[in-house]
Design a protein around this motif. Sequence first.
Motif, mmCIF file in Angstrom:
data_model
loop_
_atom_site.group_PDB
_atom_site.id
_atom_site.type_symbol
_atom_site.label_atom_id
_atom_site.label_comp_id
_atom_site.label_asym_id
_atom_site.label_seq_id
_atom_site.Cartn_x
_atom_site.Cartn_y
_atom_site.Cartn_z
ATOM 1 N N LEU A 1 0.905 -1.235 0.009
ATOM 2 C CA LEU A 1 -0.261 0.055 -0.238
ATOM 3 C C LEU A 1 0.887 1.239 0.020
ATOM 4 C CD1 LEU A 1 -2.642 -0.870 2.711
ATOM 5 C CD2 LEU A 1 -3.077 -0.642 0.174
ATOM 6 N N GLY A 2 2.273 1.015 0.066
ATOM 7 C CA GLY A 2 3.015 2.412 0.325
ATOM 8 C C GLY A 2 2.856 2.836 1.343
ATOM 9 N N THR A 3 2.585 2.208 2.501
ATOM 10 C CA THR A 3 2.264 2.783 3.702
ATOM 11 C C THR A 3 3.586 3.491 4.394
ATOM 12 O OG1 THR A 3 0.672 1.169 4.232
ATOM 13 C CG2 THR A 3 1.519 2.611 6.184
ATOM 14 N N LEU B 1 -0.441 7.943 14.802
ATOM 15 C CA LEU B 1 -0.564 6.224 14.581
ATOM 16 C C LEU B 1 -2.049 5.873 14.312
ATOM 17 C CD1 LEU B 1 1.870 5.239 17.881
ATOM 18 C CD2 LEU B 1 2.353 5.153 15.204
ATOM 19 N N ARG B 2 -2.794 6.703 14.380
ATOM 20 C CA ARG B 2 -4.251 6.277 13.841
ATOM 21 C C ARG B 2 -4.018 5.657 12.376
ATOM 22 N NH1 ARG B 2 -5.065 10.235 17.419
ATOM 23 N NH2 ARG B 2 -7.188 10.473 18.236
ATOM 24 N N ILE B 3 -3.036 5.813 11.761
ATOM 25 C CA ILE B 3 -2.794 5.323 10.478
ATOM 26 C C ILE B 3 -2.886 3.650 10.415
ATOM 27 C CG2 ILE B 3 -0.171 5.072 10.802
ATOM 28 C CD1 ILE B 3 -2.006 6.041 7.431
ATOM 29 N N TYR B 4 -2.379 3.141 11.865
ATOM 30 C CA TYR B 4 -2.779 1.670 11.833
ATOM 31 C C TYR B 4 -4.195 1.237 11.753
ATOM 32 C CZ TYR B 4 1.832 0.621 13.791
ATOM 33 O OH TYR B 4 3.128 0.504 13.951
ATOM 34 N N GLY B 5 -5.187 2.149 12.308
ATOM 35 C CA GLY B 5 -6.436 2.035 11.823
ATOM 36 C C GLY B 5 -6.937 2.092 10.423
ATOM 37 N N LEU B 6 -6.476 2.984 9.915
ATOM 38 C CA LEU B 6 -6.879 3.309 8.525
ATOM 39 C C LEU B 6 -6.203 2.415 7.262
ATOM 40 C CD1 LEU B 6 -6.400 7.187 8.817
ATOM 41 C CD2 LEU B 6 -8.512 5.962 8.369
ATOM 42 N N VAL B 7 -4.945 1.862 7.790
ATOM 43 C CA VAL B 7 -4.406 0.870 6.762
ATOM 44 C C VAL B 7 -5.315 -0.382 7.081
ATOM 45 C CG1 VAL B 7 -2.451 -0.816 6.831
ATOM 46 C CG2 VAL B 7 -1.985 1.628 7.005
ATOM 47 N N SER B 8 -5.659 -0.863 8.183
ATOM 48 C CA SER B 8 -6.420 -2.046 8.611
ATOM 49 C C SER B 8 -7.865 -1.686 7.851
ATOM 50 C CB SER B 8 -6.579 -2.113 10.028
ATOM 51 O OG SER B 8 -5.493 -2.344 10.568
ATOM 52 N N LEU B 9 -8.252 -0.909 7.707
ATOM 53 C CA LEU B 9 -9.693 -0.474 6.965
ATOM 54 C C LEU B 9 -9.372 -0.839 5.321
ATOM 55 C CD1 LEU B 9 -11.264 2.414 8.492
ATOM 56 C CD2 LEU B 9 -11.588 0.073 9.205
ATOM 57 N N TRP C 1 -6.904 -2.482 3.993
ATOM 58 C CA TRP C 1 -6.482 -3.693 3.881
ATOM 59 C C TRP C 1 -7.600 -4.590 3.931
ATOM 60 C CZ3 TRP C 1 -1.652 -5.092 2.478
ATOM 61 C CH2 TRP C 1 -1.249 -6.614 2.284
ATOM 62 N N SER C 2 -8.874 -4.251 4.645
ATOM 63 C CA SER C 2 -9.841 -5.144 4.904
ATOM 64 C C SER C 2 -10.782 -4.939 3.834
ATOM 65 C CB SER C 2 -10.589 -5.173 6.271
ATOM 66 O OG SER C 2 -9.638 -5.120 7.399
ATOM 67 N N TYR D 1 -6.274 1.348 17.300
ATOM 68 C CA TYR D 1 -6.986 1.874 16.174
ATOM 69 C C TYR D 1 -7.021 0.823 15.132
ATOM 70 C CZ TYR D 1 -7.882 6.576 17.730
ATOM 71 O OH TYR D 1 -8.491 7.633 18.217
ATOM 72 N N GLY D 2 -5.792 0.168 14.883
ATOM 73 C CA GLY D 2 -5.402 -0.759 13.949
ATOM 74 C C GLY D 2 -6.190 -2.254 14.046
ATOM 75 N N SER E 1 -9.962 -1.926 14.057
ATOM 76 C CA SER E 1 -10.447 -1.984 12.498
ATOM 77 C C SER E 1 -10.537 -3.489 12.171
ATOM 78 C CB SER E 1 -9.421 -1.090 11.834
ATOM 79 O OG SER E 1 -9.775 0.163 12.209
ATOM 80 N N LEU E 2 -9.485 -4.130 12.575
ATOM 81 C CA LEU E 2 -9.258 -5.608 12.106
ATOM 82 C C LEU E 2 -10.640 -6.469 12.565
ATOM 83 C CD1 LEU E 2 -5.553 -6.382 12.147
ATOM 84 C CD2 LEU E 2 -6.932 -5.591 10.032
ATOM 85 N N SER F 1 -13.855 -5.398 10.794
ATOM 86 C CA SER F 1 -13.905 -5.780 9.444
ATOM 87 C C SER F 1 -14.138 -7.211 9.475
ATOM 88 C CB SER F 1 -12.711 -5.268 8.824
ATOM 89 O OG SER F 1 -12.402 -3.882 8.713
ATOM 90 N N ILE G 1 -0.302 -7.499 6.166
ATOM 91 C CA ILE G 1 -0.997 -6.052 6.102
ATOM 92 C C ILE G 1 0.140 -5.013 6.194
ATOM 93 C CG2 ILE G 1 -1.152 -6.175 8.521
ATOM 94 C CD1 ILE G 1 -3.514 -4.471 8.304
ATOM 95 N N ASP G 2 0.240 -3.938 5.258
ATOM 96 C CA ASP G 2 1.375 -3.016 5.041
ATOM 97 C C ASP G 2 1.183 -1.870 6.113
ATOM 98 O OD1 ASP G 2 3.253 -1.610 3.924
ATOM 99 O OD2 ASP G 2 2.358 -1.251 2.010
ATOM 100 N N LEU G 3 1.717 -2.400 7.219
ATOM 101 C CA LEU G 3 1.694 -1.321 8.415
ATOM 102 C C LEU G 3 2.758 -0.402 8.025
ATOM 103 C CD1 LEU G 3 0.674 -3.747 11.406
ATOM 104 C CD2 LEU G 3 -0.916 -2.174 10.306
#
Lengths: 442, 442
Positions: free
Chosen positions: A322-324, A397-405, A407-408, B400-401, B404-405, B408, B419-421
């Motif tokens: 995802l280029g995170t 670090l909320r990025i963890y949540g958004l990446v998970s969304l 990815w899912s 948050y991640g 989200s998992l 989802s 997952i691209d953390l």
Amino acid sequence: MKTIIIGGSATGMGVAAKLKRLDPKNEIIVIQDKEYVSLGACGIPYFVGDNFSNPETLIARTVEKFEETGVKVIKNTKVDNVNFESKEVFFNNESLKYDKLVIAVGSKPIIPSIKNVNANNIFTVNSKEDGIIIKNKITKESKVLIIGSGLIGLEMVENIYNSKHSKITIIEKADKILKNIFDEEFSDLVENKIHDKNITLIKNDEVIEFLVDNKNNVTHAKTRNGETIQCDSVILSIGVLPNTQLFKKTNLEMELNGAIKINQYCETNIADVFAGGDCCSSLSFLYKNTKTFYLATIAHKQAKIIADNINQSMSNQFMGGLGTTIIRFFDLELARSGENRTFMENQKIKTREILIKDKDHTNYVSDQEDLWLKIIVDNNTNEIINVQLAGKNKSVLRIYGLVSLIWSRVKVDHSLEQIDLPYSPPFSRTTDIIHIALSKLV
Amino acid sequence: MKTIIIGGSATGMGVAAKLKRLDPKNEIIVIQDKEYVSLGACGIPYFVGDNFSNPETLIARTVEKFEETGVKVIKNTKVDNVNFESKEVFFNNESLKYDKLVIAVGSKPIIPSIKNVNANNIFTVNSKEDGIIIKNKITKESKVLIIGSGLIGLEMVENIYNSKHSKITIIEKADKILKNIFDEEFSDLVENKIHDKNITLIKNDEVIEFLVDNKNNVTHAKTRNGETIQCDSVILSIGVLPNTQLFKKTNLEMELNGAIKINQYCETNIADVFAGGDCCSSLSFLYKNTKTFYLATIAHKQAKIIADNINQSMSNQFMGGLGTTIIRFFDLELARSGENRTFMENQKIKTREILIKDKDHTNYVSDQEDLWLKIIVDNNTNEIINVQLAGKNKSVLRIYGLVSLIWSRVKVDHSLEQIDLPYSPPFSRTTDIIHIALSKLV
């Protein structure tokens, strides 16, 4: 089975370590062009910035440690040629046969064709030696010119500024900092921070010539727009490219940028030849296009996949990147994930998006700071395809949540709007910025 | 249409605000037993702890602000009775008819039946007045007894300790701190922190009698195990229960704990009567059981759902809660989400789990700290059903991640493992703790 690995960085040594764990009987030979392996290149700016003093800290695992596990490392050795027909690797007037070959040659800094670019005080940020020489040569309060303002350029700016109190000038060819990674609103925050620190930022311009003294040290850089910038040292951080020139004349399939084409098993077009990491083009998770990520996280994952597939054919697939990305720039933090604007525009993907500026936590707990979030949704799939965050206090670090969304591949709907995110006064607000954004996107 | 709302906290005022936004012609009357509405009760510990000095900061929005939008607030008024047949609410010898009724009466602190529990220096943590009196009455270096060590109890401990340098004793009936919220490994971290601060923790014990002086102030608390604890003030934080005794004799359906039963539309069993927030039992997201969450986040969501459904019947559904919780306790941070152990055991859910202890970021950037993560997976669905985190430096925002998992309902498999953390030295390690955990669960 005998596996030869060309390259001893994240991908190469990741394959070696995993393959030995999978089966200690595996014969593994790593050919590495340096004295050491397993360089954590991401640490170089922090070494320069005196976060630590021993450069060996940059080495995740020594040659000796690998050799204790039975991995053979041929150090300080450049591969001269590979014969994919006879399955032979040539180096130092010797050759070795392989059953499986792993190409893990990584990337190398782009060196522009500018007059005097080989001057003594022009540095790249690629090897342990680069880190050591930069740390030694850049003296306190010297004038430093940073060419290119990508992630590594910015990390170097922060670290050189903090440790050397240098007078820094950044020159950026594009009209915005971090142009292909963040949208304008986020680039602006970085540019404001640059100005706050009294760092000079020159955009829409590029160096066309270095002027050197009689010791071949740059004293000035001349730019296309007619500026002359005085400098004691120059950091070249305009980007990297796959380090694959060795294979240019072979039938190994590559992209125009020199990235080796691989499939989801990290197999190249040539039988028994795998590749991974910065030297490859890889699957992009969302739209199944390919791109070169140049990210340690991708290298680590592909190393594991290559080892699994050498051990047992087609047993593990790369799911895509995802280029995170996350970066700290002084007290500002930025994070992003997902497809980029250029791809969206080229593919004419119909999107909707929202930019929210809010606060990271409640007003009555100290250190409340601004927090920005952009979410872009594909109108066709109703999935999140890009997120960008900027803030302080690790709020990104909320990025963890958004990446998970992402990815899912969850749909942006009234159900997602109710996601049960955490709340407590020091961490968030009862209605988190993610909730605010989602409520405007459903 | 005339809507009467009983209760002016998060749920009630959330309904009022949203309903007015949806249609300014909506007639809305809030009956509130206090002088103010919209109390952010979560802020009380931080007010006591001198994070801010003006108690009005606890009020998210004033009565006046609501009245400017046309919402009528009847303050300082207790509802005496409700007739669901005639659709009438009785108070102050008056009555008002409603088209729609919203019960948003919240929860109230549990007051144990202990001798002298009504002493002057025993406080609960529920209202603005509670905050003011605690802040005034607990003097510097006084002896404070905290009864109950749930989230609010611990927030009070931190804040009283920091601001008053008090000598604190915590008494907890259970054998572990935070027993129903976190597993033992995480409770232990909190207990260690309590010991580090020289706070006395008494477990497996409870107060059976308060001894008072001639001004009705507690001087000592006697416990079941024979301890006598000297104290200048007592904080009662053993928990809350739905504040629904008004409806005990009506045909409003309630759980054994007094929580009002609602469906996904936040409708009660009685036509045109909605309820939400702390006074209700709500859908639990994962297994569709019900529970009372006592969380501001759930109240906010249900307020929006109630307003939507009053405005347009059955237009919005509550998707369920995960009991997501985050807490700071001195420099330690904990977060959790998902089903609890009791439910898993009662339902005989077959699970697998992993506990990882790692570091929050790279060793060469300052302030690297320990980070703990537990993930529990339902073997039948292969979905994550519980996560627990502990760390410092906001590293637990990884919750948050994980939320989200869970939300989802993604399967724990080799795809998720990739997952691209994000990775950058100040924020994480190339292989994040979440990757380590997932790799051991696939």
